[in-house]
Write a protein that holds these residues in place. Sequence first.
Motif, PDB file in Angstrom:
ATOM      1  N   MET A  48       0.854  -1.190   0.000  1.00 21.22           N
ATOM      2  CA  MET A  48       0.000   0.000   0.000  1.00 21.22           C
ATOM      3  C   MET A  48       0.888   1.238   0.000  1.00 21.22           C
ATOM      4  O   MET A  48       1.886   1.286   0.713  1.00 21.22           O
ATOM      5  N   PRO A  49       0.538   2.249  -0.781  1.00 18.41           N
ATOM      6  CA  PRO A  49       1.380   3.449  -0.813  1.00 18.41           C
ATOM      7  C   PRO A  49       1.353   4.184   0.521  1.00 18.41           C
ATOM      8  O   PRO A  49       0.328   4.255   1.190  1.00 18.41           O
ATOM      9  N   ALA A  50       2.500   4.738   0.897  1.00 18.81           N
ATOM     10  CA  ALA A  50       2.580   5.508   2.139  1.00 18.81           C
ATOM     11  C   ALA A  50       1.892   6.858   2.004  1.00 18.81           C
ATOM     12  O   ALA A  50       1.466   7.447   3.000  1.00 18.81           O
ATOM     13  N   PHE A  51       1.775   7.357   0.776  1.00 21.48           N
ATOM     14  CA  PHE A  51       1.098   8.636   0.552  1.00 21.48           C
ATOM     15  C   PHE A  51       0.342   8.596  -0.760  1.00 21.48           C
ATOM     16  O   PHE A  51       0.864   8.129  -1.779  1.00 21.48           O
ATOM     17  N   THR A  52      -0.894   9.053  -0.748  1.00 25.93           N
ATOM     18  CA  THR A  52      -1.686   9.223  -1.957  1.00 25.93           C
ATOM     19  C   THR A  52      -2.524  10.487  -1.798  1.00 25.93           C
ATOM     20  O   THR A  52      -2.664  11.038  -0.700  1.00 25.93           O
ATOM     21  N   GLU A  53      -3.090  10.927  -2.901  1.00 25.53           N
ATOM     22  CA  GLU A  53      -4.030  12.048  -2.873  1.00 25.53           C
ATOM     23  C   GLU A  53      -5.219  11.714  -3.759  1.00 25.53           C
ATOM     24  O   GLU A  53      -5.041  11.398  -4.945  1.00 25.53           O
ATOM     25  N   ARG A  54      -6.414  11.717  -3.169  1.00 31.29           N
ATOM     26  CA  ARG A  54      -7.636  11.402  -3.903  1.00 31.29           C
ATOM     27  C   ARG A  54      -8.730  12.373  -3.493  1.00 31.29           C
ATOM     28  O   ARG A  54      -8.877  12.696  -2.306  1.00 31.29           O
ATOM     29  N   ASP A  55      -9.512  12.816  -4.465  1.00 27.85           N
ATOM     30  CA  ASP A  55     -10.649  13.703  -4.202  1.00 27.85           C
ATOM     31  C   ASP A  55     -10.225  14.946  -3.419  1.00 27.85           C
ATOM     32  O   ASP A  55     -10.970  15.480  -2.599  1.00 27.85           O
ATOM     33  N   GLY A  56      -8.993  15.403  -3.643  1.00 32.16           N
ATOM     34  CA  GLY A  56      -8.495  16.573  -2.944  1.00 32.16           C
ATOM     35  C   GLY A  56      -8.034  16.303  -1.527  1.00 32.16           C
ATOM     36  O   GLY A  56      -7.681  17.237  -0.800  1.00 32.16           O
ATOM     37  N   VAL A  57      -8.029  15.038  -1.102  1.00 30.25           N
ATOM     38  CA  VAL A  57      -7.642  14.659   0.258  1.00 30.25           C
ATOM     39  C   VAL A  57      -6.246  14.033   0.223  1.00 30.25           C
ATOM     40  O   VAL A  57      -5.993  13.102  -0.542  1.00 30.25           O
ATOM     41  N   ARG A  58      -5.366  14.554   1.064  1.00 26.03           N
ATOM     42  CA  ARG A  58      -4.006  14.003   1.185  1.00 26.03           C
ATOM     43  C   ARG A  58      -4.026  12.885   2.227  1.00 26.03           C
ATOM     44  O   ARG A  58      -4.465  13.098   3.357  1.00 26.03           O
ATOM     45  N   ILE A  59      -3.558  11.693   1.850  1.00 30.69           N
ATOM     46  CA  ILE A  59      -3.676  10.515   2.708  1.00 30.69           C
ATOM     47  C   ILE A  59      -2.292   9.984   3.047  1.00 30.69           C
ATOM     48  O   ILE A  59      -1.546   9.535   2.174  1.00 30.69           O
ATOM     49  N   HIS A  60      -1.945  10.046   4.325  1.00 34.22           N
ATOM     50  CA  HIS A  60      -0.682   9.492   4.827  1.00 34.22           C
ATOM     51  C   HIS A  60      -0.990   8.189   5.555  1.00 34.22           C
ATOM     52  O   HIS A  60      -1.820   8.170   6.477  1.00 34.22           O
ATOM     53  N   ARG A  61      -0.328   7.118   5.170  1.00 30.57           N
ATOM     54  CA  ARG A  61      -0.574   5.816   5.790  1.00 30.57           C
ATOM     55  C   ARG A  61       0.664   5.334   6.550  1.00 30.57           C
ATOM     56  O   ARG A  61       1.757   5.281   5.988  1.00 30.57           O
ATOM     57  N   LEU A  62       0.462   4.989   7.808  1.00 27.55           N
ATOM     58  CA  LEU A  62       1.518   4.459   8.654  1.00 27.55           C
ATOM     59  C   LEU A  62       1.446   2.936   8.661  1.00 27.55           C
ATOM     60  O   LEU A  62       0.372   2.362   8.861  1.00 27.55           O
ATOM     61  N   GLN A  63       2.573   2.283   8.461  1.00 30.66           N
ATOM     62  CA  GLN A  63       2.610   0.824   8.439  1.00 30.66           C
ATOM     63  C   GLN A  63       2.300   0.257   9.824  1.00 30.66           C
ATOM     64  O   GLN A  63       2.841   0.711  10.830  1.00 30.66           O
ATOM     65  N   VAL A  64       1.400  -0.725   9.866  1.00 35.28           N
ATOM     66  CA  VAL A  64       1.097  -1.414  11.127  1.00 35.28           C
ATOM     67  C   VAL A  64       1.328  -2.907  10.935  1.00 35.28           C
ATOM     68  O   VAL A  64       1.276  -3.432   9.819  1.00 35.28           O
ATOM     69  N   TYR A  65       1.575  -3.593  12.063  1.00 31.47           N
ATOM     70  CA  TYR A  65       1.848  -5.022  12.041  1.00 31.47           C
ATOM     71  C   TYR A  65       0.945  -5.706  13.060  1.00 31.47           C
ATOM     72  O   TYR A  65       0.685  -5.177  14.148  1.00 31.47           O
ATOM     73  N   ASP A  66       0.488  -6.904  12.731  1.00 37.77           N
ATOM     74  CA  ASP A  66      -0.474  -7.604  13.578  1.00 37.77           C
ATOM     75  C   ASP A  66       0.192  -8.477  14.643  1.00 37.77           C
ATOM     76  O   ASP A  66      -0.290  -8.587  15.757  1.00 37.77           O
ATOM     77  N   LEU A  67       1.300  -9.119  14.333  1.00 37.40           N
ATOM     78  CA  LEU A  67       2.033 -10.010  15.246  1.00 37.40           C
ATOM     79  C   LEU A  67       1.130 -11.115  15.817  1.00 37.40           C
ATOM     80  O   LEU A  67       0.974 -11.257  17.032  1.00 37.40           O
ATOM     81  N   PRO A  68       0.519 -11.926  14.968  1.00 42.72           N
ATOM     82  CA  PRO A  68      -0.426 -12.948  15.447  1.00 42.72           C
ATOM     83  C   PRO A  68       0.222 -13.991  16.356  1.00 42.72           C
ATOM     84  O   PRO A  68      -0.440 -14.520  17.254  1.00 42.72           O
ATOM     85  N   ARG A  69       1.495 -14.296  16.153  1.00 41.61           N
ATOM     86  CA  ARG A  69       2.140 -15.299  17.014  1.00 41.61           C
ATOM     87  C   ARG A  69       2.228 -14.807  18.454  1.00 41.61           C
ATOM     88  O   ARG A  69       2.002 -15.572  19.398  1.00 41.61           O
ATOM     89  N   LEU A  70       2.536 -13.536  18.620  1.00 44.76           N
ATOM     90  CA  LEU A  70       2.597 -12.990  19.977  1.00 44.76           C
ATOM     91  C   LEU A  70       1.214 -12.973  20.624  1.00 44.76           C
ATOM     92  O   LEU A  70       1.075 -13.202  21.828  1.00 44.76           O
ATOM     93  N   ARG A  71       0.188 -12.720  19.828  1.00 41.29           N
ATOM     94  CA  ARG A  71      -1.172 -12.671  20.376  1.00 41.29           C
ATOM     95  C   ARG A  71      -1.637 -14.030  20.884  1.00 41.29           C
ATOM     96  O   ARG A  71      -2.537 -14.116  21.701  1.00 41.29           O
ATOM     97  N   ARG A  72      -1.007 -15.103  20.392  1.00 37.01           N
ATOM     98  CA  ARG A  72      -1.400 -16.453  20.820  1.00 37.01           C
ATOM     99  C   ARG A  72      -0.634 -16.935  22.047  1.00 37.01           C
ATOM    100  O   ARG A  72      -0.873 -18.043  22.531  1.00 37.01           O
ATOM    101  N   LEU A  73       0.271 -16.115  22.547  1.00 35.36           N
ATOM    102  CA  LEU A  73       1.026 -16.519  23.740  1.00 35.36           C
ATOM    103  C   LEU A  73       0.097 -16.638  24.951  1.00 35.36           C
ATOM    104  O   LEU A  73      -0.823 -15.832  25.117  1.00 35.36           O
ATOM    105  N   PRO A  74       0.312 -17.639  25.800  1.00 36.80           N
ATOM    106  CA  PRO A  74      -0.487 -17.746  27.027  1.00 36.80           C
ATOM    107  C   PRO A  74      -0.298 -16.508  27.903  1.00 36.80           C
ATOM    108  O   PRO A  74       0.804 -15.987  28.037  1.00 36.80           O
ATOM    109  N   LEU A  75      -1.386 -16.026  28.475  1.00 37.05           N
ATOM    110  CA  LEU A  75      -1.397 -14.899  29.408  1.00 37.05           C
ATOM    111  C   LEU A  75      -0.955 -13.593  28.750  1.00 37.05           C
ATOM    112  O   LEU A  75      -1.750 -12.660  28.592  1.00 37.05           O
TER     113      LEU A  75
END
Length: 218
Positions: A48-75
């Motif tokens: 996904m692009p980090a920056f785009t412009e559509r309909d006159g709107v400037r869109i900045h996107r920050l990369q996020v990560y899910d880390l599903p293996r960590l979410r499955r850790l006990p407790l």
Amino acid sequence: MRLVLANQWYPPESGWGGVAVWNYELARALSALGHGVTVVTARTSPSMPAFTERDGVRIHRLQVYDLPRLRRLPLLGRYVRPALQLAYAWRVDKALRALHRQQTIDAVEFAEVNAEGFFFARAPLTPLVVRCHTPNFVLQRYYQPRELPFDTRLIGLAERDLIRRAHALTAPSADMARVIAADCNLPLDRFTVIPNALSLTGFPQPDYLTTRLPDYLT
């Protein structure tokens, strides 16, 4: 005015959930009124692009990560999601301050969901509006403990703190405003009720909107 909407859901890349549609419609409407509109949002893939412009709107996107293996850790796995959410809020704060240095921001709107404005609200550079869709601390009331694989207490505290620090608060209904005002111990008149908006252009429309409905209105 130079306005910023800071929320991790912005279509079409994020899908068309309720909060995402609000951001999309509001950004385009404000741009159509002549305001300079910037959206600070998330991207879940490097493609996904980090920056785009559509309909006159400037869109900045920050990369996020899910880390599903960590979410499955006990407790400890139960606390990965709120930790990631607060880490994202920290990055949003840094991004907004960088944008403000480039050109003064006149106002910024956050959703209360996941408390993305938590750090920015502690030392705001500009007036901030919080749109109260439905925070985690309200949603959790309608789930059984086994239905929530992540802890909501930490992020709920952060959402409440953000709401209390807002210069202006909006909600889609009077009932939602009452629920949040009572939970956060705020006067109800702090909230302005603005119903959710949805443009009918660009979406498939049921037949009754173009045939039967006009008959009812005449």
